[in-house]
Structure formats: C-alpha cells, structure tokens
Design a protein around this motif. Structure first.
Motif, PDB file in Angstrom:
ATOM      1  N   GLU A   3      12.306  10.000 -16.670  1.00 37.13           N
ATOM      2  CA  GLU A   3      11.843   8.476 -16.957  1.00 37.13           C
ATOM      3  C   GLU A   3      13.017   7.796 -17.870  1.00 37.13           C
ATOM      4  O   GLU A   3      13.217   6.537 -18.269  1.00 37.13           O
ATOM      5  N   THR A   4      14.134   8.469 -18.209  1.00 38.09           N
ATOM      6  CA  THR A   4      15.066   8.183 -19.318  1.00 38.09           C
ATOM      7  C   THR A   4      16.067   7.357 -18.400  1.00 38.09           C
ATOM      8  O   THR A   4      17.062   6.990 -18.896  1.00 38.09           O
ATOM      9  N   THR A   5      16.166   7.249 -17.009  1.00 38.27           N
ATOM     10  CA  THR A   5      17.041   6.907 -15.962  1.00 38.27           C
ATOM     11  C   THR A   5      17.179   5.416 -16.559  1.00 38.27           C
ATOM     12  O   THR A   5      16.373   4.714 -16.611  1.00 38.27           O
ATOM     13  N   LYS A   6      18.313   5.141 -16.868  1.00 38.62           N
ATOM     14  CA  LYS A   6      18.946   3.607 -17.155  1.00 38.62           C
ATOM     15  C   LYS A   6      19.597   2.740 -16.032  1.00 38.62           C
ATOM     16  O   LYS A   6      20.561   3.361 -15.394  1.00 38.62           O
ATOM     17  N   LEU A   7      19.063   1.744 -15.725  1.00 40.16           N
ATOM     18  CA  LEU A   7      19.618   1.173 -14.693  1.00 40.16           C
ATOM     19  C   LEU A   7      20.161  -0.247 -15.474  1.00 40.16           C
ATOM     20  O   LEU A   7      19.619  -0.778 -16.338  1.00 40.16           O
ATOM     21  N   THR A   8      21.367  -0.628 -14.949  1.00 38.97           N
ATOM     22  CA  THR A   8      21.897  -2.100 -15.651  1.00 38.97           C
ATOM     23  C   THR A   8      21.082  -3.219 -15.202  1.00 38.97           C
ATOM     24  O   THR A   8      20.471  -3.142 -14.258  1.00 38.97           O
ATOM     25  N   LYS A   9      21.199  -4.332 -16.231  1.00 38.13           N
ATOM     26  CA  LYS A   9      20.736  -5.602 -15.835  1.00 38.13           C
ATOM     27  C   LYS A   9      21.106  -6.003 -14.242  1.00 38.13           C
ATOM     28  O   LYS A   9      20.048  -6.297 -13.747  1.00 38.13           O
ATOM     29  N   LEU A  43      24.066   1.604  -4.472  1.00 37.44           N
ATOM     30  CA  LEU A  43      24.659   2.870  -4.185  1.00 37.44           C
ATOM     31  C   LEU A  43      24.360   3.360  -5.862  1.00 37.44           C
ATOM     32  O   LEU A  43      23.853   4.777  -5.750  1.00 37.44           O
ATOM     33  N   SER A  44      24.753   2.744  -6.716  1.00 38.30           N
ATOM     34  CA  SER A  44      24.674   3.279  -8.227  1.00 38.30           C
ATOM     35  C   SER A  44      23.258   3.542  -8.417  1.00 38.30           C
ATOM     36  O   SER A  44      22.870   4.499  -8.874  1.00 38.30           O
ATOM     37  N   ALA A  45      22.321   2.661  -8.097  1.00 35.46           N
ATOM     38  CA  ALA A  45      20.967   2.728  -8.315  1.00 35.46           C
ATOM     39  C   ALA A  45      20.306   3.653  -7.527  1.00 35.46           C
ATOM     40  O   ALA A  45      19.415   4.464  -7.975  1.00 35.46           O
ATOM     41  N   MET A  46      20.740   3.873  -6.223  1.00 35.29           N
ATOM     42  CA  MET A  46      20.322   4.813  -5.293  1.00 35.29           C
ATOM     43  C   MET A  46      20.633   6.351  -5.941  1.00 35.29           C
ATOM     44  O   MET A  46      19.815   7.145  -5.772  1.00 35.29           O
ATOM     45  N   ARG A  47      21.654   6.586  -6.397  1.00 35.38           N
ATOM     46  CA  ARG A  47      22.121   7.785  -6.905  1.00 35.38           C
ATOM     47  C   ARG A  47      21.206   7.843  -8.200  1.00 35.38           C
ATOM     48  O   ARG A  47      20.559   9.112  -8.298  1.00 35.38           O
ATOM     49  N   LYS A  48      21.008   6.939  -9.082  1.00 35.27           N
ATOM     50  CA  LYS A  48      20.193   7.345 -10.391  1.00 35.27           C
ATOM     51  C   LYS A  48      18.916   7.538 -10.068  1.00 35.27           C
ATOM     52  O   LYS A  48      17.981   8.287 -10.662  1.00 35.27           O
ATOM     53  N   LEU A  49      18.254   6.772  -8.948  1.00 37.01           N
ATOM     54  CA  LEU A  49      16.906   6.912  -8.847  1.00 37.01           C
ATOM     55  C   LEU A  49      16.509   7.851  -7.446  1.00 37.01           C
ATOM     56  O   LEU A  49      15.473   8.139  -7.183  1.00 37.01           O
ATOM     57  N   ASN A  50      17.562   8.605  -7.069  1.00 34.71           N
ATOM     58  CA  ASN A  50      17.430   9.534  -6.135  1.00 34.71           C
ATOM     59  C   ASN A  50      16.749   9.031  -4.739  1.00 34.71           C
ATOM     60  O   ASN A  50      15.751   9.614  -4.080  1.00 34.71           O
ATOM     61  N   ALA A  51      16.967   7.803  -4.520  1.00 37.22           N
ATOM     62  CA  ALA A  51      16.628   7.120  -3.266  1.00 37.22           C
ATOM     63  C   ALA A  51      17.247   7.436  -2.190  1.00 37.22           C
ATOM     64  O   ALA A  51      18.658   7.500  -2.050  1.00 37.22           O
ATOM     65  N   LYS A  52      16.606   7.326  -0.871  1.00 42.93           N
ATOM     66  CA  LYS A  52      17.225   7.989   0.001  1.00 42.93           C
ATOM     67  C   LYS A  52      17.716   6.828   1.193  1.00 42.93           C
ATOM     68  O   LYS A  52      18.577   6.894   1.997  1.00 42.93           O
ATOM     69  N   LEU A  57      14.467   2.795  -2.148  1.00 43.72           N
ATOM     70  CA  LEU A  57      14.955   2.276  -3.298  1.00 43.72           C
ATOM     71  C   LEU A  57      14.021   1.228  -3.990  1.00 43.72           C
ATOM     72  O   LEU A  57      13.732   1.505  -5.122  1.00 43.72           O
ATOM     73  N   ALA A  58      13.712   0.279  -3.100  1.00 42.94           N
ATOM     74  CA  ALA A  58      12.676  -0.671  -3.560  1.00 42.94           C
ATOM     75  C   ALA A  58      11.458  -0.283  -3.822  1.00 42.94           C
ATOM     76  O   ALA A  58      10.810  -0.480  -5.044  1.00 42.94           O
ATOM     77  N   VAL A  59      10.996   0.759  -3.270  1.00 41.61           N
ATOM     78  CA  VAL A  59       9.488   1.273  -3.442  1.00 41.61           C
ATOM     79  C   VAL A  59       9.480   1.944  -4.989  1.00 41.61           C
ATOM     80  O   VAL A  59       8.738   1.865  -5.713  1.00 41.61           O
ATOM     81  N   ILE A  60      10.686   2.863  -5.175  1.00 38.78           N
ATOM     82  CA  ILE A  60      10.622   3.600  -6.222  1.00 38.78           C
ATOM     83  C   ILE A  60      10.908   2.491  -7.468  1.00 38.78           C
ATOM     84  O   ILE A  60      10.168   2.744  -8.501  1.00 38.78           O
ATOM     85  N   ALA A  61      11.698   1.341  -7.254  1.00 42.31           N
ATOM     86  CA  ALA A  61      11.979   0.505  -8.419  1.00 42.31           C
ATOM     87  C   ALA A  61      10.687  -0.139  -8.774  1.00 42.31           C
ATOM     88  O   ALA A  61      10.631  -0.579 -10.018  1.00 42.31           O
ATOM     89  N   VAL A  62       9.992  -0.531  -7.643  1.00 46.24           N
ATOM     90  CA  VAL A  62       8.585  -1.269  -8.091  1.00 46.24           C
ATOM     91  C   VAL A  62       7.631  -0.156  -8.700  1.00 46.24           C
ATOM     92  O   VAL A  62       7.080  -0.318  -9.645  1.00 46.24           O
ATOM     93  N   LYS A  63       7.512   0.953  -8.157  1.00 53.12           N
ATOM     94  CA  LYS A  63       6.695   2.011  -8.605  1.00 53.12           C
ATOM     95  C   LYS A  63       6.948   2.287 -10.090  1.00 53.12           C
ATOM     96  O   LYS A  63       6.020   2.498 -10.793  1.00 53.12           O
ATOM     97  N   LYS A  64       8.150   2.585 -10.460  1.00 53.37           N
ATOM     98  CA  LYS A  64       8.513   3.009 -11.599  1.00 53.37           C
ATOM     99  C   LYS A  64       8.904   1.846 -12.870  1.00 53.37           C
ATOM    100  O   LYS A  64       9.291   1.904 -13.766  1.00 53.37           O
TER     101      LYS A  64
END
Length: 71
Positions: A3-9, A43-52, A57-64
């Motif tokens: 939950e501490t994963t930080k995405l940039t603006k 790619l950076s967001a995919m690595r941070k969120l472990n998206a395939k 990636l979009a689903v994880i970003a919305v759910k979280k």
C-alpha cells in the motif's frame, strides 16, 4: 502490492488515459511529451504495481484508487 507504493503525478496522469483506452501517441500529445516518455511512465507504473499488461495496470490503478475513473 504494498500500500506504500508511490506513483508519481505523471505516472498517475498517464494511467488515467491508459484506463480510458488512449494510445501512447494520443497520451503523449495530450501531455506534451514524447511517446518514449509515455512508455517509460507505463513501464515504471507496471513495475511498481506488479501489473502484467496495460489492461491489468488500469484495473489495479482503479481498484487501489491510484486514479479515479468512472464508467
């Protein structure tokens, strides 16, 4: 995912457009950056969120709640 994963603006902004189904080229035009920059944000967001892939990636970003998106 931590939950501490930080995405940039800019990563969050990019993810918003990915979730809307925009192409990298379209996102780059909207954000006034190169396609390469968009690819790197994704790619950076995919690595941070472990998206395939982009869809995952979009689903994880919305759910979280990294981005707000209404259907």
């Amino acid at each position: 995912m931590e939950e501490t994963t930080k995405l940039t603006k800019r990563e969050r902004e990019t993810l918003f457009y990915v979730a809307k189904g925009y192409t990298n080229t379209k996102i780059a035009q909207i954000m006034f950056v190169s396609n390469h920059t968009i690819k790197q944000h994704i790619l950076s967001a995919m690595r941070k969120l472990n998206a395939k892939n982009r869809a995952n990636l979009a689903v994880i970003a919305v759910k979280k709640k990294y981005i707000e998106y209404e259907i």
